[in-house]
Design an enzyme around this catalytic site. Structure first.
Site, mmCIF file in Angstrom:
data_model
loop_
_atom_site.group_PDB
_atom_site.id
_atom_site.type_symbol
_atom_site.label_atom_id
_atom_site.label_comp_id
_atom_site.label_asym_id
_atom_site.label_seq_id
_atom_site.Cartn_x
_atom_site.Cartn_y
_atom_site.Cartn_z
ATOM 1 N N ALA A 61 33.667 20.055 55.611
ATOM 2 C CA ALA A 61 33.984 21.414 56.072
ATOM 3 C C ALA A 61 35.488 21.535 56.301
ATOM 4 C CB ALA A 61 33.208 21.722 57.347
ATOM 5 N N GLY A 62 36.273 21.136 55.307
ATOM 6 C CA GLY A 62 37.729 21.140 55.452
ATOM 7 C C GLY A 62 38.378 22.348 54.813
ATOM 8 N N TYR A 63 39.647 22.183 54.452
ATOM 9 C CA TYR A 63 40.435 23.262 53.862
ATOM 10 C C TYR A 63 39.826 23.765 52.553
ATOM 11 C CZ TYR A 63 44.228 22.598 57.139
ATOM 12 O OH TYR A 63 44.973 22.550 58.295
ATOM 13 N N VAL A 64 39.123 22.879 51.837
ATOM 14 C CA VAL A 64 38.526 23.303 50.570
ATOM 15 C C VAL A 64 37.072 23.729 50.767
ATOM 16 C CG1 VAL A 64 37.805 22.480 48.290
ATOM 17 C CG2 VAL A 64 40.079 21.992 49.136
ATOM 18 N N ALA A 119 46.397 16.404 36.409
ATOM 19 C CA ALA A 119 47.454 16.852 35.495
ATOM 20 C C ALA A 119 48.064 18.165 35.971
ATOM 21 C CB ALA A 119 46.882 17.012 34.088
ATOM 22 N N ALA A 120 47.218 19.111 36.405
ATOM 23 C CA ALA A 120 47.738 20.427 36.831
ATOM 24 C C ALA A 120 48.655 20.253 38.043
ATOM 25 C CB ALA A 120 46.577 21.370 37.162
ATOM 26 N N ALA A 162 50.280 17.554 38.919
ATOM 27 C CA ALA A 162 51.476 16.817 38.517
ATOM 28 C C ALA A 162 52.464 17.756 37.812
ATOM 29 C CB ALA A 162 51.087 15.652 37.600
ATOM 30 N N CYS A 220 48.363 17.409 48.807
ATOM 31 C CA CYS A 220 47.863 16.986 47.495
ATOM 32 C C CYS A 220 48.890 16.579 46.438
ATOM 33 C CB CYS A 220 46.945 18.064 46.936
ATOM 34 S SG CYS A 220 45.437 18.172 47.908
ATOM 35 N N PHE A 271 53.822 23.211 55.866
ATOM 36 C CA PHE A 271 54.385 22.797 54.565
ATOM 37 C C PHE A 271 54.697 23.980 53.664
ATOM 38 C CE2 PHE A 271 51.257 23.120 51.094
ATOM 39 C CZ PHE A 271 50.073 23.377 51.776
#
Ligand code: NAD
Ligand code: UGA
Length: 480
Positions: A13-16, A232-233, A235, A286, A348
């Site tokens: 039940a986090g940020y996502v 990849a996205a 990065a 992330c 952030f």
């Protein structure tokens, strides 16, 4: 093989997990959604009562514009938050695994590889308690081929006759704009095995999204491509920021302006204008973690030049943050010992209270080591979180980590208070309320020590206006 989805469980039940599954509940009233977590405090916060005056759900554990309204609309109707993980798994047709996958702190791959033990324990739990076949969806960001390990765990531990299909469905939301991103995503990616039941599972998940996402935005791929596309996205996005920040450093010494350079480059449709905002450096839970993960993957495949290539994106980011902090000290006549330095913005980025890997942590720690008095204001980050992020930790003889206090850090409840009597104001996250049209910079100037400096780590303020007030302004990507 799999019936249409009527019941969803989201583990984590986090940020996502919270925002993602709240939107599913809002857009699919015919589906029951239960979000579970092993952290009872987090679940209690998701279930907290509205503020009696405003009616807003101010106690939610995640701040996201628009989230409170969606949770209010759906909670108790077809959206539930619970610590009863087993029960939610049992009744679900589809289970999202949306747990944290931080960088490993010890053991093989420490500092690079993803720590998959939360994913593994959720997977084992599913296998142990499930009494019917289910679709299992990797929502967490994971290394390429994680689904294969999950399959082995599920197949070796499940009851006879029960079948699981694993899908990869990475999340691309950005914090601060999560609700908008979820309601109108650029794409939804669903990766599956090329088997009949794998394809059926992918179709069932696609049907859930088709309740609000146009079918042409749902992209079906193989499992491994889907897992790798997420790394990849991130990065590629982080690489753009490190690229623009490397150019910002050149601008500061040559008289070129990073705003003009970014605009000129972004006009080329092959480059595009987005994600070229120069800054003190990127943060967030992330980008760094996922690039380190990619570096680890490349190294383990024997692709050292590939690993070194991506590692450089992080090294440039570290350098950018330190370069900025050094510049503050250098400009304040090479010492900030005993000086009051005001910091505006600790999250952030704007519109979030999240401080994970925030560049403000690096910069404020730097100031503390230089023995400055740091006064910090952020519109959303709680005071206790700022102290927790800045506290010095020392290992005692037994290896126990002991907090050493944050006595030269003051957390303020307004920008004006933070800046009073300061020698310099340092802007570290791009909240709109710091802009010249929203903050009384004239008042701030009057109450500061002179010369009064502004260091704009987000290249967001109207430098000409500030100079007219009397400030000495240093912005990322612009020469003096
Ligand atoms: P988070 O730390 O906010 O939430 C994860 C939750 O999972 C925690 O509350 C934790 O208690 C819970 N959990 C861990 N193990 C559990 C278990 N066995 N059973 C039940 N609950 C368990 O993390 P997050 O920011 O939501 O990120 C989750 C994943 O999504 C990560 O892999 C991350 O890389 C990825 N992701 C994050 C974002 C973002 O913006 N934060 C965006 C896209 C993808
Ligand atoms: C990022 C990605 O944008 C999401 O697509 C992805 O799902 C998510 O990571 C994830 O996997 O966690 P997020 O970290 O929430 O989202 O926020 P971003 O908007 O990407 O910002 C990341 C950092 O880069 C922030 O510190 C931000 O201020 C900085 N940034 C961003 C810049 O310095 N310049 C820019 O031009 C853009």
């Amino acid at each position: 093989i799999h019936p249409p989805v009527r019941s969803i469980c989201c583990i984590g039940a986090g940020y996502v997990g919270g925002p993602t599954c709240s939107i599913i509940a809002a857009r699919c009233p015919h589906i029951d959604v239960t979000i579970v977590d092993i952290n009872p405090a987090r679940i209690a916060a998701w279930n907290s009562d509205p503020d009696p005056l405003t009616g807003d759900l101010t106690g939610l554990p995640v701040f996201e514009p628009g989230l409170s309204d969606i949770v209010k609309e759906c909670r108790g109707r077809n959206l539930f938050f619970s610590t009863d993980v087993d029960e939610a798994i049992r009744k679900a047709d589809l289970v999202f695994v949306s747990v944290n996958t931080p960088t490993k702190k010890s053991g093989v791959g420490a500092g690079y590889a993803a720590d998959l033990h939360y994913v593994e324990s959720s997977t084992r739990r599913i296998a142990q308690v499930a009494t019917s076949s289910k679709i299992i969806v990797e929502k967490s960001t994971v290394p390429c081929r994680t689904a294969s390990s999950m399959r082995v765990i599920l197949e070796s531990n499940s009851r006879p006759g029960i079948h699981f299909d694993i899908l990869s469905n990475p999340e691309f939301l950005a914090e601060g704009t999560a609700m908008r991103d979820l309601q109108a995503p650029d794409r939804v990616l669903i990766g599956s095995l090329d088997t009949e039941s794998g394809q059926c599972a992918a179709d069932r998940l696609s049907e859930v999204y088709e309740n609000w996402v146009p079918a042409e935005r749902i992209y079906m791929t193989g499992l491994w491509s889907s897992e790798l596309s997420k790394l990849a996205a991130n990065a590629l996005l982080a690489q753009r920021i490190s690229s623009i920040n490397s150019l910002a450093a050149i601008c500061e010494s040559t008289g070129a302006s990073i705003h003009e350079v970014a605009h000129a480059c972004g006009l080329d449709r092959r480059i595009g204008p987005q994600f070229l905002q120069a800054s003190v450096g990127f943060g967030g839970s992330c980008f760094q973690k996922d690039i380190l993960n990619l570096v680890y993957l490349s190294e383990s495949l024997g692709l050292t030049p590939v690993a070194n290539y991506w590692k450089q994106v992080i090294e440039m980011n570290e350098w950018s943050k330190n370069r900025f902090a050094h510049k503050v000290v250098q400009t304040l006549f090479n010492t900030i010992t005993g000086k009051k330095v005001a910091v505006l913005g600790f999250s952030f980025k704007d519109n979030t209270g999240d401080t994970r890997e925030s560049p403000a942590i690096t910069v404020c720690r730097f100031f503390r080591r230089e023995l400055a008095r740091v006064s910090i204001y952020d519109p959303k980050v709680p005071e206790a979180q700022i102290h927790a992020d800045l506290v010095d930790r020392e290992h005692d003889a037994t290896g126990v980590v002991a907090p050493q206090g944050t006595n030269n850090v003051t957390v303020c409840s307004s920008a004006l208070e933070a800046c009073k009597d300061a020698e310099a104001v340092v802007v570290l996250s791009p909240w709109r309320e710091f802009r010249c049209e929203n903050l009384d910079w004239g008042h701030i100037y009057e109450n500061m020590s002179k010369p009064a400096f502004v260091f704009d780590g987000r290249a967001m303020l109207d430098a000409e206006k500030l100079k007219k007030i009397g400030f000495k302004v240093h912005a990322v990507g612009t020469g003096p």
